[in-house]
Design an enzyme around this catalytic site. Sequence first.
Site, PDB file in Angstrom:
ATOM      1  N   HIS A  18       0.832  -1.209   0.000  1.00  0.00           N
ATOM      2  CA  HIS A  18       0.000   0.000   0.000  1.00  0.00           C
ATOM      3  C   HIS A  18       0.866   1.259   0.000  1.00  0.00           C
ATOM      4  CE1 HIS A  18      -3.890  -2.044   0.904  1.00  0.00           C
ATOM      5  NE2 HIS A  18      -3.045  -2.973   1.363  1.00  0.00           N
ATOM      6  N   ASP A 115      -6.309   5.502   0.967  1.00  0.00           N
ATOM      7  CA  ASP A 115      -6.299   4.082   0.630  1.00  0.00           C
ATOM      8  C   ASP A 115      -7.708   3.517   0.858  1.00  0.00           C
ATOM      9  OD1 ASP A 115      -4.177   1.726   0.292  1.00  0.00           O
ATOM     10  OD2 ASP A 115      -5.786   1.033   1.602  1.00  0.00           O
ATOM     11  N   THR A 138      -4.979   0.588  -4.864  1.00  0.00           N
ATOM     12  CA  THR A 138      -3.610   0.112  -5.104  1.00  0.00           C
ATOM     13  C   THR A 138      -3.576  -1.261  -5.775  1.00  0.00           C
ATOM     14  OG1 THR A 138      -3.534  -0.767  -2.866  1.00  0.00           O
ATOM     15  CG2 THR A 138      -2.641   1.436  -3.175  1.00  0.00           C
ATOM     16  N   GLN A 337      13.559  -4.429  -5.891  1.00  0.00           N
ATOM     17  CA  GLN A 337      12.901  -5.181  -6.959  1.00  0.00           C
ATOM     18  C   GLN A 337      12.733  -4.389  -8.256  1.00  0.00           C
ATOM     19  OE1 GLN A 337       9.663  -7.925  -6.111  1.00  0.00           O
ATOM     20  NE2 GLN A 337       8.344  -6.697  -7.427  1.00  0.00           N
ATOM     21  N   TRP A 355      -0.138  -6.679  -6.667  1.00  0.00           N
ATOM     22  CA  TRP A 355      -0.373  -5.828  -7.840  1.00  0.00           C
ATOM     23  C   TRP A 355       0.818  -4.924  -8.168  1.00  0.00           C
ATOM     24  CZ3 TRP A 355      -2.646  -6.312 -12.077  1.00  0.00           C
ATOM     25  CH2 TRP A 355      -2.836  -5.218 -12.927  1.00  0.00           C
ATOM     26  N   ASN A 356       1.547  -4.467  -7.150  1.00  0.00           N
ATOM     27  CA  ASN A 356       2.721  -3.635  -7.470  1.00  0.00           C
ATOM     28  C   ASN A 356       3.726  -4.425  -8.280  1.00  0.00           C
ATOM     29  OD1 ASN A 356       2.201  -1.105  -5.954  1.00  0.00           O
ATOM     30  ND2 ASN A 356       2.048  -2.575  -4.273  1.00  0.00           N
ATOM     31  N   SER A 357       3.921  -5.679  -7.914  1.00  0.00           N
ATOM     32  CA  SER A 357       4.872  -6.507  -8.660  1.00  0.00           C
ATOM     33  C   SER A 357       4.425  -6.658 -10.110  1.00  0.00           C
ATOM     34  CB  SER A 357       5.007  -7.888  -8.005  1.00  0.00           C
ATOM     35  OG  SER A 357       5.594  -7.732  -6.732  1.00  0.00           O
ATOM     36  N   GLU A 360       5.113  -3.449 -11.969  1.00  0.00           N
ATOM     37  CA  GLU A 360       6.555  -3.255 -12.201  1.00  0.00           C
ATOM     38  C   GLU A 360       7.030  -4.148 -13.352  1.00  0.00           C
ATOM     39  OE1 GLU A 360       7.974  -3.988  -8.231  1.00  0.00           O
ATOM     40  OE2 GLU A 360       6.948  -2.201  -7.495  1.00  0.00           O
ATOM     41  N   ASP A 376      -6.154 -10.668  -3.225  1.00  0.00           N
ATOM     42  CA  ASP A 376      -6.486 -10.317  -4.611  1.00  0.00           C
ATOM     43  C   ASP A 376      -5.551 -10.963  -5.635  1.00  0.00           C
ATOM     44  OD1 ASP A 376      -4.209  -8.941  -3.847  1.00  0.00           O
ATOM     45  OD2 ASP A 376      -4.748  -7.103  -4.891  1.00  0.00           O
ATOM     46  N   GLN A 377      -4.589 -11.764  -5.178  1.00  0.00           N
ATOM     47  CA  GLN A 377      -3.525 -12.210  -6.085  1.00  0.00           C
ATOM     48  C   GLN A 377      -4.035 -13.065  -7.250  1.00  0.00           C
ATOM     49  OE1 GLN A 377      -0.847 -14.002  -3.272  1.00  0.00           O
ATOM     50  NE2 GLN A 377      -0.532 -12.077  -2.207  1.00  0.00           N
TER      51      GLN A 377
HETATM   52 BR1  BUP Z   1       9.707  -8.686  -0.930  1.00  0.00          BR
HETATM   53  C1  BUP Z   1      10.196  -7.119  -1.792  1.00  0.00           C
HETATM   54  N1  BUP Z   1      11.866  -5.634  -2.532  1.00  0.00           N
HETATM   55  O1  BUP Z   1      12.477  -7.511  -1.484  1.00  0.00           O
HETATM   56  P1  BUP Z   1       3.207  -6.161  -3.938  1.00  0.00           P
HETATM   57  C2  BUP Z   1       9.228  -6.279  -2.282  1.00  0.00           C
HETATM   58  N2  BUP Z   1       9.610  -5.108  -2.888  1.00  0.00           N
HETATM   59  O2  BUP Z   1      11.304  -3.753  -3.585  1.00  0.00           O
HETATM   60  P2  BUP Z   1       2.829  -7.386  -1.317  1.00  0.00           P
HETATM   61  C3  BUP Z   1      10.936  -4.788  -3.030  1.00  0.00           C
HETATM   62  O3  BUP Z   1       7.466  -4.178  -2.454  1.00  0.00           O
HETATM   63  P3  BUP Z   1       0.007  -7.018  -1.442  1.00  0.00           P
HETATM   64  C4  BUP Z   1      11.571  -6.792  -1.905  1.00  0.00           C
HETATM   65  O4  BUP Z   1       8.821  -4.082  -5.730  1.00  0.00           O
HETATM   66  C5  BUP Z   1       6.644  -3.971  -4.635  1.00  0.00           C
HETATM   67  O5  BUP Z   1       6.714  -2.627  -5.006  1.00  0.00           O
HETATM   68  C6  BUP Z   1       8.031  -4.589  -4.695  1.00  0.00           C
HETATM   69  O6  BUP Z   1       4.123  -5.053  -3.294  1.00  0.00           O
HETATM   70  C7  BUP Z   1       8.586  -4.182  -3.357  1.00  0.00           C
HETATM   71  O7  BUP Z   1       3.144  -7.323  -2.895  1.00  0.00           O
HETATM   72  C8  BUP Z   1       6.269  -4.052  -3.163  1.00  0.00           C
HETATM   73  O8  BUP Z   1       3.827  -6.725  -5.144  1.00  0.00           O
HETATM   74  C9  BUP Z   1       5.421  -5.268  -2.863  1.00  0.00           C
HETATM   75  O9  BUP Z   1       1.879  -5.518  -4.152  1.00  0.00           O
HETATM   76  O10 BUP Z   1       1.499  -6.682  -1.103  1.00  0.00           O
HETATM   77  O11 BUP Z   1       3.743  -6.575  -0.523  1.00  0.00           O
HETATM   78  O12 BUP Z   1       2.751  -8.831  -0.996  1.00  0.00           O
HETATM   79  O13 BUP Z   1      -0.056  -8.415  -2.017  1.00  0.00           O
HETATM   80  O14 BUP Z   1      -0.698  -6.858  -0.143  1.00  0.00           O
HETATM   81  O15 BUP Z   1      -0.357  -5.980  -2.454  1.00  0.00           O
END
Ligand code: BUP
Length: 457
Positions: A18, A115, A138, A337, A355-357, A360, A376-377
């Site tokens: 978030h 949020d 998000t 990442q 979702w951030n992953s 990216e 939500d994955q």
């Molecule tokens: Br682990 C890790 N480095 O080592 P997501 C994560 N990240 O930069 P999440 C790093 O954290 P939910 C690491 O790039 C992304 O921006 C990654 O967010 C960064 O997954 C963020 O991908 C992680 O949305 O949250 O944290 O499991 O599933 O609740 O959205």
Amino acid sequence: KPLTGPHLVLIPSAGMGHLTPFSRLAASLSDLCHVTMVSILPTVSSAESSHLSDFFSSYPDVHSFKLELPPFDSSAYPNADPFFLCFEGINQSAPDLMTRLLTKSSKPVSALIIDITLSTSMVPLAKSFGIPCYILFTASAAMLSFCAYFPTYYDSNSGPIGDIQINGLRMVPVATIPQALHNPKHIFTPLFIQNGKNLSKADGILVNTCESLEKDTLVALRDAHVQPGFPPVVAVGPLLPVNIPAISGASEVSPWLDMQPEKSVVYVSFGSRTAMPKEQIRELGLGLEASGCQFLWVVKTTVVDSHDNTELEELLGEGFLERVKDRGLVVKGWVEQEELLQHKAVGGFVSHCGWNSVTEAALHGVRMLAWPQLGDQRINAGVVARSGLGVWEEKWSWEGEKGLVSADEIGKRVKEMMADRRQMATAQKIGEEAQMATRPGGASYEGLVELVRSFEG
Ligand code: BUP
């Protein structure tokens, strides 16, 4: 730098998933107007705490406003997720936060961007003070459509949750629906329904997505097919990375990647909040070994990062690290990442589909092997598969009676992904379109500019 113009106040929620998009939005908006971001303290994870201090020192134009949460009585929520408890704590402190924001801000507040997990308290409060309230969603637009439609389904359905046909869009199979929602007594369920209802009361919704990933869903939401009277939806993604020094650890990663051939490395990570069971971690290790591919694997065994004390050798089994040392790097702790995904050596991403992953990977055109688990994955993995960014092996799980995914199967799928040149080209095209969306003239960039303009006198 425009320290004049409207004043937007951003209020993120707990967890890197978030906080990251909020920091990115704050950084982008600070080129256009006056921005304040609220820091929720204490943070749940160490990653959030380091990120906040690094972010504010790298972006002095974004004003910091601290919200110290009072101690929270969690006895009503035994065994609850610590991030969920923090959402509750923020919601309880919302009236105090709002009063302080309105009385202590150096400049009158033009609008809030909050949020979704804070909407129960913040949307009605903002209305009562006559302040426009926007939600930065998000997660994906697909998840937004689900969240918007779920209350309608829930109110008209008396039996157990089944497949859900979202108005004007697609069917969401029962197996894809976040687990907690199958249980009406789960603490998350009433909050999710209330959040879904609050979406329609917000003045607008910003989503960290773009047309090349989710065009049909954005159209259905904007045309109010999903929910009549739905507020304007602005796609502002993929939100661009912030420019801050590396947070910590894993400094051996970049030099190692520099030595690998172009597009040869599979990057493997399951996000900041998902703890994979130890037996599955072992199978995954053996699978990566069997794939024959180079790999960079970030291992995590606990939900909260500071609780993770397990040694790699013990976790992965004797001899594993020695056997793979010429083509695999395994790290624990935080890696950058976003930087890794844009490294020329990285050619594929095995991901939990936070979702951030996904955004990216989309921004950098990296193909994905989706292995979603919670929340939500699975809905996000559907976006990965439909858009062509990657593939999703739907039967993979590591929970319940389905058992573990075997090393054999993992090895096969990883090898296939890395050999699939057509998929690589599709992911690259998505990357080019996503980059274009974020530049001047692109839909996401112009959407933000338009939003800021709408608050100008
Ligand atoms: Br682990 C890790 N480095 O080592 P997501 C994560 N990240 O930069 P999440 C790093 O954290 P939910 C690491 O790039 C992304 O921006 C990654 O967010 C960064 O997954 C963020 O991908 C992680 O949305 O949250 O944290 O499991 O599933 O609740 O959205």
